[in-house]
Design a protein around this motif. Structure first.
Motif, PDB file in Angstrom:
ATOM      1  N   LEU A 161       0.831  -1.208   0.000  1.00  0.00           N
ATOM      2  CA  LEU A 161       0.000   0.000   0.000  1.00  0.00           C
ATOM      3  C   LEU A 161       0.868   1.262   0.000  1.00  0.00           C
ATOM      4  N   THR A 162       2.067   1.155   0.580  1.00  0.00           N
ATOM      5  CA  THR A 162       2.985   2.293   0.568  1.00  0.00           C
ATOM      6  C   THR A 162       3.351   2.673  -0.863  1.00  0.00           C
ATOM      7  N   ILE A 163       3.525   1.653  -1.703  1.00  0.00           N
ATOM      8  CA  ILE A 163       3.829   1.950  -3.107  1.00  0.00           C
ATOM      9  C   ILE A 163       2.661   2.705  -3.726  1.00  0.00           C
ATOM     10  N   ILE A 164       1.444   2.237  -3.434  1.00  0.00           N
ATOM     11  CA  ILE A 164       0.260   2.828  -4.075  1.00  0.00           C
ATOM     12  C   ILE A 164      -0.057   4.210  -3.497  1.00  0.00           C
ATOM     13  N   VAL A 165      -0.139   4.281  -2.175  1.00  0.00           N
ATOM     14  CA  VAL A 165      -0.563   5.527  -1.522  1.00  0.00           C
ATOM     15  C   VAL A 165       0.618   6.481  -1.327  1.00  0.00           C
ATOM     16  N   GLY A 166       1.715   5.921  -0.826  1.00  0.00           N
ATOM     17  CA  GLY A 166       2.844   6.764  -0.458  1.00  0.00           C
ATOM     18  C   GLY A 166       3.634   7.245  -1.654  1.00  0.00           C
ATOM     19  N   TYR A 167       3.910   6.345  -2.581  1.00  0.00           N
ATOM     20  CA  TYR A 167       4.758   6.725  -3.714  1.00  0.00           C
ATOM     21  C   TYR A 167       3.940   7.319  -4.855  1.00  0.00           C
ATOM     22  N   ALA A 168       2.896   6.602  -5.276  1.00  0.00           N
ATOM     23  CA  ALA A 168       2.150   7.081  -6.438  1.00  0.00           C
ATOM     24  C   ALA A 168       1.042   8.058  -6.042  1.00  0.00           C
ATOM     25  N   GLY A 169       0.742   8.144  -4.724  1.00  0.00           N
ATOM     26  CA  GLY A 169      -0.261   9.113  -4.275  1.00  0.00           C
ATOM     27  C   GLY A 169      -1.686   8.744  -4.642  1.00  0.00           C
ATOM     28  N   LEU A 170      -1.963   7.447  -4.790  1.00  0.00           N
ATOM     29  CA  LEU A 170      -3.313   7.000  -5.137  1.00  0.00           C
ATOM     30  C   LEU A 170      -4.016   6.475  -3.901  1.00  0.00           C
ATOM     31  N   PHE A 171      -5.320   6.613  -3.870  1.00  0.00           N
ATOM     32  CA  PHE A 171      -6.081   6.035  -2.767  1.00  0.00           C
ATOM     33  C   PHE A 171      -6.419   4.596  -3.092  1.00  0.00           C
ATOM     34  N   GLN A 172      -6.227   3.734  -2.115  1.00  0.00           N
ATOM     35  CA  GLN A 172      -6.585   2.336  -2.319  1.00  0.00           C
ATOM     36  C   GLN A 172      -7.136   1.858  -0.992  1.00  0.00           C
ATOM     37  N   LEU A 173      -8.432   1.638  -0.950  1.00  0.00           N
ATOM     38  CA  LEU A 173      -9.066   1.204   0.294  1.00  0.00           C
ATOM     39  C   LEU A 173      -9.610  -0.211   0.163  1.00  0.00           C
ATOM     40  N   GLY A 174      -9.000  -0.992  -0.714  1.00  0.00           N
ATOM     41  CA  GLY A 174      -9.460  -2.373  -0.874  1.00  0.00           C
ATOM     42  C   GLY A 174      -8.306  -3.353  -0.829  1.00  0.00           C
ATOM     43  N   GLN A 175      -7.267  -3.009  -0.064  1.00  0.00           N
ATOM     44  CA  GLN A 175      -6.079  -3.867  -0.052  1.00  0.00           C
ATOM     45  C   GLN A 175      -6.412  -5.270   0.440  1.00  0.00           C
ATOM     46  N   ALA A 176      -7.378  -5.366   1.362  1.00  0.00           N
ATOM     47  CA  ALA A 176      -7.725  -6.690   1.906  1.00  0.00           C
ATOM     48  C   ALA A 176      -8.315  -7.596   0.823  1.00  0.00           C
ATOM     49  N   ALA A 177      -8.923  -7.012  -0.195  1.00  0.00           N
ATOM     50  CA  ALA A 177      -9.490  -7.838  -1.268  1.00  0.00           C
ATOM     51  C   ALA A 177      -8.386  -8.594  -1.991  1.00  0.00           C
ATOM     52  N   PHE A 178      -7.268  -7.918  -2.221  1.00  0.00           N
ATOM     53  CA  PHE A 178      -6.162  -8.577  -2.922  1.00  0.00           C
ATOM     54  C   PHE A 178      -5.492  -9.606  -2.019  1.00  0.00           C
ATOM     55  N   TYR A 179      -5.506  -9.312  -0.735  1.00  0.00           N
ATOM     56  CA  TYR A 179      -5.019 -10.250   0.275  1.00  0.00           C
ATOM     57  C   TYR A 179      -5.878 -11.518   0.230  1.00  0.00           C
ATOM     58  N   ALA A 180      -7.198 -11.321   0.204  1.00  0.00           N
ATOM     59  CA  ALA A 180      -8.108 -12.466   0.154  1.00  0.00           C
ATOM     60  C   ALA A 180      -7.949 -13.228  -1.166  1.00  0.00           C
ATOM     61  N   ILE A 181      -7.736 -12.497  -2.250  1.00  0.00           N
ATOM     62  CA  ILE A 181      -7.554 -13.157  -3.545  1.00  0.00           C
ATOM     63  C   ILE A 181      -6.321 -14.055  -3.501  1.00  0.00           C
ATOM     64  N   GLY A 182      -5.258 -13.567  -2.897  1.00  0.00           N
ATOM     65  CA  GLY A 182      -4.048 -14.391  -2.765  1.00  0.00           C
ATOM     66  C   GLY A 182      -4.316 -15.648  -1.957  1.00  0.00           C
ATOM     67  N   ALA A 183      -4.956 -15.463  -0.803  1.00  0.00           N
ATOM     68  CA  ALA A 183      -5.219 -16.593   0.088  1.00  0.00           C
ATOM     69  C   ALA A 183      -6.144 -17.615  -0.586  1.00  0.00           C
ATOM     70  N   TYR A 184      -7.220 -17.144  -1.183  1.00  0.00           N
ATOM     71  CA  TYR A 184      -8.179 -18.061  -1.812  1.00  0.00           C
ATOM     72  C   TYR A 184      -7.601 -18.724  -3.057  1.00  0.00           C
ATOM     73  N   THR A 185      -6.770 -18.000  -3.805  1.00  0.00           N
ATOM     74  CA  THR A 185      -6.213 -18.605  -5.018  1.00  0.00           C
ATOM     75  C   THR A 185      -5.353 -19.815  -4.674  1.00  0.00           C
TER      76      THR A 185
END
Lengths: 261, 325
Positions: B52-76
């Motif tokens: 999220l640091t890359i997304i929010v901190g470096y690129a300055g984008l808002f991302q409020l769904g990081q857990a979804a990608f976490y869940a996608i990794g776990a479920y995959t």
């Protein structure tokens, strides 16, 4: 063939016709000036050429290539660099980092190269820095390289912007009121600099309100009024053109009247 | 003179990371399994927060769904493992690439819009993912009960079957990620992110493909969250749609902001504040969430740039305040 050929360029915002049917041709190695009263559409022409706005009608050809519809970064990569009327540096970055931005489109390293720090990536990074430093020296702002851009005096910020634009290795350099806010001495230095840049083989297109600068440095001048081109020619021709005189003096009258009403 | 000052200031920094790593490696000697599990959990969150640091901190984008990608990794990895017998180590790259690709698909159409739109879309995406998991999409996610019996990660016959082994695994992943993220930050791409954050139009006019560099940040950040999900699933071996809750995304977001947006040491402090402390203060029970909220409010009042702010972001924040007055 001209380096930049604009024909029938038209752009309106809502009901306001900002640029109407403008034709322009800039030959390689020329310094072209653009003048006109405030609101004549000069900056809009620049924004159309650099892809920030998309024209409603008309053609923009750069070295034969159609630029209409291309993203600004593609146009920068094609060889057109610009400065902004209101300085747009990256305020919290150092001067060197600002100028290094210009090298972005001339370098390639992506995620994998950055992660692996391959010899090629490191060589490219060194090259980016070297090229940027070269521009800092050229623009006489080397001593500011580690300062934050926002901490520089106004005139020097303008120099950083030019250095950043030059770092993209442009063939056409577009300057939007480069002399704005400069004192007489700085303006004279700017004129010398513009000529020097032309000596490097870079074609220049500039908007300028300072008549001394624009008439002193330009090979040709176009005049815009109310979005339309009303004259074009050498500085002497333009200055003698009755329509131009009217556009300037007439406008002043109107302004005076509206001011009192 | 200024150079000298910078060098002096950076001197201790050069020893912080190695010292920290040595401490992290020695901790299992001193800690019991419970505390180690808490730190392991913090490590999982740190991985997500680094993404999220890359997304929010470096690129300055808002991302409020990081857990979804976490869940996608776990479920995959779980689905590949349970239904097709794919070992975790082979499922891992698939999960990471899948999350990266989804990150691209979600963000790409809206990257040219302002940041707040991205926040809304990522929240919506997170909820879509969670609802799909709850509703047993394609009959493979196990619905609200989730999946169980997932294999543990095993590499060349070495199975990560204890908390100590998993702890070291997470430490290794975090260390490698830190190195990678630092290298990215100090690269052409990292500078491009900063240019975009500082002045997007100027960056674009200077030849930076702003949409592309933002998409890259999004893809990398999503992939890291997915990696964290894989590590989670392979240790816990039981997963449910709860891991993709919006609250989890908020926690990760808070870790980044609390520590100091764009600051790597800040991520560790943030994870300590958002994961380790609440775990250790379990005995205050119902008061816990309220205290966390209160701490966040106080933080934003007294240290708006975070606990360990990134120098650059702190400058940007102070600049914004100057601009407002």
């Amino acid at each position: 063939m001209p380096l930049l050929q604009v024909s029938g360029l038209t752009k309106s915002f809502g009901g306001l016709m900002a640029v109407h049917n403008v034709d322009l041709a800039i030959e390689t190695g020329q310094i072209m000036g653009m003048i006109g009263p405030n609101g004549a559409g000069k900056t809009t022409v620049f924004n159309l050429i650099t892809g920030i706005y998309r024209p409603d009608r008309g053609q923009i050809r750069f070295d034969g290539r159609n630029l209409v519809g291309l993203a600004p970064h593609v146009i920068a990569e094609a060889g057109i660099a610009r400065t902004f009327q209101t300085i747009r540096l990256f305020p919290n970055l150092t001067v060197l980092e600002n100028v290094m931005a210009g090298r972005h489109c001339r370098s390639r390293a992506g995620v994998v190269a950055a992660l692996l720090r391959s010899p090629r990536q490191r060589a490219e990074e060194a090259d980016i820095r070297r090229q940027a430093e070269q521009q800092l020296r050229f623009m006489n702002i080397w001593h500011f390289r580690n300062e934050l851009a926002k901490n520089l005096p106004y005139g020097d910020q303008r120099r950083v912007e030019v250095a950043r634009a030059l770092a993209t290795a442009p063939r056409l350099l577009i300057l939007d009121e480069p002399a704005a806010g400069l004192n007489e001495q700085e303006s004279a230095a700017l004129m010398a600099l513009i000529r020097q840049i032309r000596e490097m083989g870079i074609t220049i297109f500039l908007i300028e309100h300072d008549m001394k600068v624009v008439m002193g440095v330009s090979d040709r001048v176009v005049v815009l009024d109310n979005g339309s081109k009303i004259a074009e020619g050498t500085p002497a021709e333009v200055q003698a053109n009755p329509q131009v005189i009217e556009a300037y003096l007439g406008r002043e009258d109107e302004e005076r009247i509206s001011y009192h009403v | 003179m200024r150079d000298l000052f910078l060098r002096v200031r950076r001197l201790p920094g050069r020893y912080v990371s190695p010292a920290f790593l040595v401490a992290a490696l020695l901790l299992p000697v001193a800690l019991d399994n419970y505390l180690l599990a808490v730190l392991w959990q913090a490590g999982i969150y740190i991985l997500m927060a680094l993404g999220l640091t890359i997304i929010v901190g470096y690129a300055g984008l808002f991302q409020l769904g990081q857990a979804a990608f976490y869940a996608i990794g776990a479920y995959t990895v779980a689905i590949l493992n349970l239904y097709l017998g794919v070992p975790i180590i082979l499922g891992l790259p698939i999960a990471v690439i899948l999350a990266g690709a989804l990150g691209y698909l979600v963000s790409r159409p809206i990257l040219h819009l302002r940041g707040d739109y991205l926040a809304i879309v990522t929240i919506a995406f997170g909820e879509i993912v969670r609802m799909l998991l709850v509703n047993n999409v394609f009959g493979v996610t196990g619905g609200a009960n989730g999946l169980s019996g997932i294999a543990q990660l095993s590499l060349f016959g070495f199975t990560f079957d204890s908390i100590v082994k998993n702890y070291y695994l997470v430490v290794a992943c975090v260390a490698l990620t830190i190195i990678g993220v630092q290298r990215l930050e100090n690269s052409r791409l990292g500078r491009a992110w900063t240019y975009v954050r500082e002045d997007e139009l100027a960056a674009e006019a200077m030849g930076v493909d702003t949409v592309h560099v933002k998409a890259v940040a999004f893809v990398l950040g999503s992939a890291l969250a997915s990696l964290a999900g894989v590590l989670y699933a392979s240790r816990i071996t039981v997963i449910s749609p709860d891991i993709g809750r919006f609250l989890e995304s908020v926690i990760v977001f808070c870790i980044v902001v609390l520590g100091g947006t764009g600051s790597l040491p800040g991520v560790f402090l943030g994870a300590f504040g958002m994961v380790v402390l609440p775990e250790l203060f379990r005995f205050v029970k119902d008061w816990r969430d309220g205290l966390v909220g209160l701490a966040m409010v106080l933080m934003m009042i007294f240290r708006p740039a975070g606990l360990w702010p990134s120098r650059r972001v702190a400058l940007e924040l102070s600049g914004a305040e100057e601009g407002e007055t």
